[in-house]
Design a protein around this motif. Structure first.
Motif, PDB file in Angstrom:
ATOM      1  N   PRO A  53       0.820  -1.226   0.000  1.00  0.00           N
ATOM      2  CA  PRO A  53       0.000   0.000   0.000  1.00  0.00           C
ATOM      3  C   PRO A  53       0.850   1.271   0.000  1.00  0.00           C
ATOM      4  O   PRO A  53       0.895   1.996   0.984  1.00  0.00           O
ATOM      5  CB  PRO A  53      -0.820  -0.122   1.285  1.00  0.00           C
ATOM      6  CG  PRO A  53       0.013  -0.968   2.186  1.00  0.00           C
ATOM      7  CD  PRO A  53       0.858  -1.865   1.322  1.00  0.00           C
ATOM      8  N   ASP A  54       1.529   1.550  -1.128  1.00  0.00           N
ATOM      9  CA  ASP A  54       2.411   2.719  -1.163  1.00  0.00           C
ATOM     10  C   ASP A  54       1.687   3.996  -1.593  1.00  0.00           C
ATOM     11  O   ASP A  54       1.724   5.006  -0.901  1.00  0.00           O
ATOM     12  CB  ASP A  54       3.660   2.456  -2.033  1.00  0.00           C
ATOM     13  CG  ASP A  54       3.356   2.021  -3.452  1.00  0.00           C
ATOM     14  OD1 ASP A  54       2.172   1.752  -3.775  1.00  0.00           O
ATOM     15  OD2 ASP A  54       4.299   1.938  -4.262  1.00  0.00           O
ATOM     16  N   GLN A  55       1.009   3.961  -2.737  1.00  0.00           N
ATOM     17  CA  GLN A  55       0.333   5.181  -3.230  1.00  0.00           C
ATOM     18  C   GLN A  55      -1.133   5.158  -2.803  1.00  0.00           C
ATOM     19  O   GLN A  55      -1.857   4.203  -3.111  1.00  0.00           O
ATOM     20  CB  GLN A  55       0.441   5.266  -4.764  1.00  0.00           C
ATOM     21  CG  GLN A  55      -0.221   6.527  -5.316  1.00  0.00           C
ATOM     22  CD  GLN A  55       0.029   6.713  -6.813  1.00  0.00           C
ATOM     23  OE1 GLN A  55       0.979   6.195  -7.378  1.00  0.00           O
ATOM     24  NE2 GLN A  55      -0.845   7.465  -7.467  1.00  0.00           N
ATOM     25  N   GLY A 134       5.248  12.618  -6.414  1.00  0.00           N
ATOM     26  CA  GLY A 134       5.820  11.942  -5.251  1.00  0.00           C
ATOM     27  C   GLY A 134       6.313  10.550  -5.583  1.00  0.00           C
ATOM     28  O   GLY A 134       7.369  10.107  -5.112  1.00  0.00           O
ATOM     29  N   HIS A 135       5.556   9.844  -6.437  1.00  0.00           N
ATOM     30  CA  HIS A 135       5.917   8.461  -6.758  1.00  0.00           C
ATOM     31  C   HIS A 135       7.167   8.411  -7.651  1.00  0.00           C
ATOM     32  O   HIS A 135       8.057   7.581  -7.448  1.00  0.00           O
ATOM     33  CB  HIS A 135       4.728   7.755  -7.417  1.00  0.00           C
ATOM     34  CG  HIS A 135       4.742   6.274  -7.207  1.00  0.00           C
ATOM     35  ND1 HIS A 135       3.607   5.537  -7.013  1.00  0.00           N
ATOM     36  CD2 HIS A 135       5.755   5.388  -7.175  1.00  0.00           C
ATOM     37  CE1 HIS A 135       3.936   4.258  -6.860  1.00  0.00           C
ATOM     38  NE2 HIS A 135       5.246   4.139  -6.965  1.00  0.00           N
ATOM     39  N   THR A 136       7.237   9.317  -8.616  1.00  0.00           N
ATOM     40  CA  THR A 136       8.440   9.364  -9.457  1.00  0.00           C
ATOM     41  C   THR A 136       9.663   9.734  -8.614  1.00  0.00           C
ATOM     42  O   THR A 136      10.733   9.120  -8.742  1.00  0.00           O
ATOM     43  CB  THR A 136       8.266  10.382 -10.606  1.00  0.00           C
ATOM     44  OG1 THR A 136       7.116  10.013 -11.372  1.00  0.00           O
ATOM     45  CG2 THR A 136       9.486  10.405 -11.517  1.00  0.00           C
ATOM     46  N   ILE A 253      11.709  -0.122 -12.475  1.00  0.00           N
ATOM     47  CA  ILE A 253      11.272  -0.662 -11.192  1.00  0.00           C
ATOM     48  C   ILE A 253       9.825  -1.148 -11.378  1.00  0.00           C
ATOM     49  O   ILE A 253       9.013  -0.441 -11.970  1.00  0.00           O
ATOM     50  CB  ILE A 253      11.317   0.438 -10.088  1.00  0.00           C
ATOM     51  CG1 ILE A 253      12.771   0.859  -9.810  1.00  0.00           C
ATOM     52  CG2 ILE A 253      10.641  -0.033  -8.804  1.00  0.00           C
ATOM     53  CD1 ILE A 253      12.924   1.957  -8.759  1.00  0.00           C
ATOM     54  N   PRO A 254       9.504  -2.364 -10.893  1.00  0.00           N
ATOM     55  CA  PRO A 254       8.103  -2.817 -10.963  1.00  0.00           C
ATOM     56  C   PRO A 254       7.231  -1.830 -10.188  1.00  0.00           C
ATOM     57  O   PRO A 254       7.623  -1.393  -9.105  1.00  0.00           O
ATOM     58  CB  PRO A 254       8.119  -4.180 -10.250  1.00  0.00           C
ATOM     59  CG  PRO A 254       9.547  -4.592 -10.208  1.00  0.00           C
ATOM     60  CD  PRO A 254      10.365  -3.328 -10.205  1.00  0.00           C
ATOM     61  N   CYS A 255       6.074  -1.478 -10.732  1.00  0.00           N
ATOM     62  CA  CYS A 255       5.288  -0.423 -10.091  1.00  0.00           C
ATOM     63  C   CYS A 255       3.815  -0.471 -10.467  1.00  0.00           C
ATOM     64  O   CYS A 255       3.466  -0.604 -11.626  1.00  0.00           O
ATOM     65  CB  CYS A 255       5.844   0.944 -10.477  1.00  0.00           C
ATOM     66  SG  CYS A 255       4.982   2.284  -9.655  1.00  0.00           S
ATOM     67  N   THR A 258       1.171   5.713 -10.298  1.00  0.00           N
ATOM     68  CA  THR A 258       1.130   6.714 -11.366  1.00  0.00           C
ATOM     69  C   THR A 258       2.362   7.614 -11.273  1.00  0.00           C
ATOM     70  O   THR A 258       2.971   7.739 -10.208  1.00  0.00           O
ATOM     71  CB  THR A 258      -0.137   7.583 -11.276  1.00  0.00           C
ATOM     72  OG1 THR A 258      -0.083   8.381 -10.090  1.00  0.00           O
ATOM     73  CG2 THR A 258      -1.395   6.738 -11.253  1.00  0.00           C
ATOM     74  N   HIS A 259       2.704   8.237 -12.404  1.00  0.00           N
ATOM     75  CA  HIS A 259       3.953   9.007 -12.477  1.00  0.00           C
ATOM     76  C   HIS A 259       3.817  10.234 -13.354  1.00  0.00           C
ATOM     77  O   HIS A 259       2.911  10.312 -14.197  1.00  0.00           O
ATOM     78  CB  HIS A 259       5.074   8.100 -13.009  1.00  0.00           C
ATOM     79  CG  HIS A 259       5.452   7.044 -12.025  1.00  0.00           C
ATOM     80  ND1 HIS A 259       6.373   7.250 -11.037  1.00  0.00           N
ATOM     81  CD2 HIS A 259       4.969   5.784 -11.838  1.00  0.00           C
ATOM     82  CE1 HIS A 259       6.464   6.164 -10.283  1.00  0.00           C
ATOM     83  NE2 HIS A 259       5.615   5.258 -10.748  1.00  0.00           N
ATOM     84  N   VAL A 260       4.770  11.177 -13.185  1.00  0.00           N
ATOM     85  CA  VAL A 260       4.857  12.318 -14.097  1.00  0.00           C
ATOM     86  C   VAL A 260       5.472  11.819 -15.412  1.00  0.00           C
ATOM     87  O   VAL A 260       5.961  10.693 -15.483  1.00  0.00           O
ATOM     88  CB  VAL A 260       5.724  13.461 -13.504  1.00  0.00           C
ATOM     89  CG1 VAL A 260       5.079  14.017 -12.243  1.00  0.00           C
ATOM     90  CG2 VAL A 260       7.142  12.987 -13.211  1.00  0.00           C
TER      91      VAL A 260
END
Ligand SMILES: [Zn+2]
Length: 294
Positions: A53-55, A134-136, A253-255, A258-260
């Protein structure tokens, strides 16, 4: 949660490509604590992952049956093989993506939406943009941290996508994405030392490590490399990969988040590293950060 009939397939998701709006048929609407969980065939909403549960889940608006409602949270749901009850988050006994289960995005709203209706879905874009940044930043920090600690390994271990010993993957305990940054907890235990990590004097050296990470991050943001999420299928639990072009090579990186679209979109990014319980905590913060730099 009650029986859920007719959901045998996982939700199709459009958030990996950065989508924040869409429309789709309502497949189910089940009572939750204080509201309802709406499941649609295809959604731009990112749900909190139950395994890692990261994002946080997206919030936003759902319009259906002539009514507009706030989506106050978004969770991962799962229906067991052969059908049955919809399980949510920590109730799910299976691991993310296990065969036979239907993996669903559950939009938490205040009212029931009749099945078969079309729902118009809109994610809160400002909050999403903050979480994507934040995730990127979090993934860049992980690769920069691996580089800063690379000299501390005296045995060969699994390397990251840039060829450095993958300290991040081997030592991380938890990761929490916030708008503009993240808080990542690393543990340096017996097993990490056994694998060859030299922890002697690390605590005193943490300010130096942070300085090295910050220099790397500044270079990567300045390089303005493209970022994408590579997805083998539109299913919620497809094994997606974050991919970023960096001066040193392609970071991967497995993910599930969401990202910029470019590292330059982050603006200045920096970390603060503090020792904690047999390891340390890295707080990564950038221009949109909700972690206030001190
Ligand atoms: Zn990720």
């Amino acid at each position: 949660m009650g029986e859920v009939v007719g959901i045998g397939e996982s939700t199709q998701v459009t958030f990996p490509a950065g989508d924040t709006a869409g429309r789709s048929r309502v497949l189910a609407s089940v009572p939750l604590d204080g509201g309802y969980g709406v499941v649609v065939a295809r959604t731009p909403f990112h749900p909190l992952d139950h395994t890692w549960p990261d994002q946080p889940g997206d919030i936003g608006v759902l319009r259906a049956d002539g009514v507009e409602m706030r989506v106050v949270d978004c969770l991962t749901g799962a229906v067991p093989p052969g059908g049955g009850e919809l399980l949510l988050g920590e109730e799910i006994p299976a691991r993310r993506g296990d065969e036979g289960w239907a993996w669903l995005v559950v939009h938490e709203v205040e009212r029931m939406v009749p099945e078969g209706n079309e729902a118009v879905l809109a994610v809160d874009e400002e909050r999403r943009a903050g979480l994507s940044a934040g995730h990127t930043a979090c993934h860049l920090m992980a690769l920069a941290l691996n580089a800063a600690l690379a000299e501390r390994w005296r045995k060969d271990v699994r390397a990251d996508s840039l060829g450095r010993p993958d300290f991040d993957q081997l030592a991380i305990v938890s990761s929490r994405i916030v708008p503009g940054g993240s808080r990542d907890v690393y543990r340096i235990g017996k097993s990490l030392r056994k694998k060859g990590f030299v922890a002697d004097g690390l605590e005193e050296e943490l300010p130096e490590v942070a300085k090295a990470v910050n220099e790397t991050l500044a270079g990567w943001v300045a390089a303005d490399g493209p970022v994408q999420v590579v997805s083998p299928s539109p299913a919620l639990t497809a094994r997606r990969t974050w991919r970023c072009e960096l001066p040193e090579g392609t970071g991967e990186i497995p993910c599930g988040g969401t990202h910029v679209q470019r590292t330059g979109a982050l603006g200045p990014v920096a970390v603060r590293i503090e020792p904690e319980d047999g390891g340390f905590v890295v707080e990564t913060y950038g221009a949109h950060s909700s972690i206030a730099p001190s």
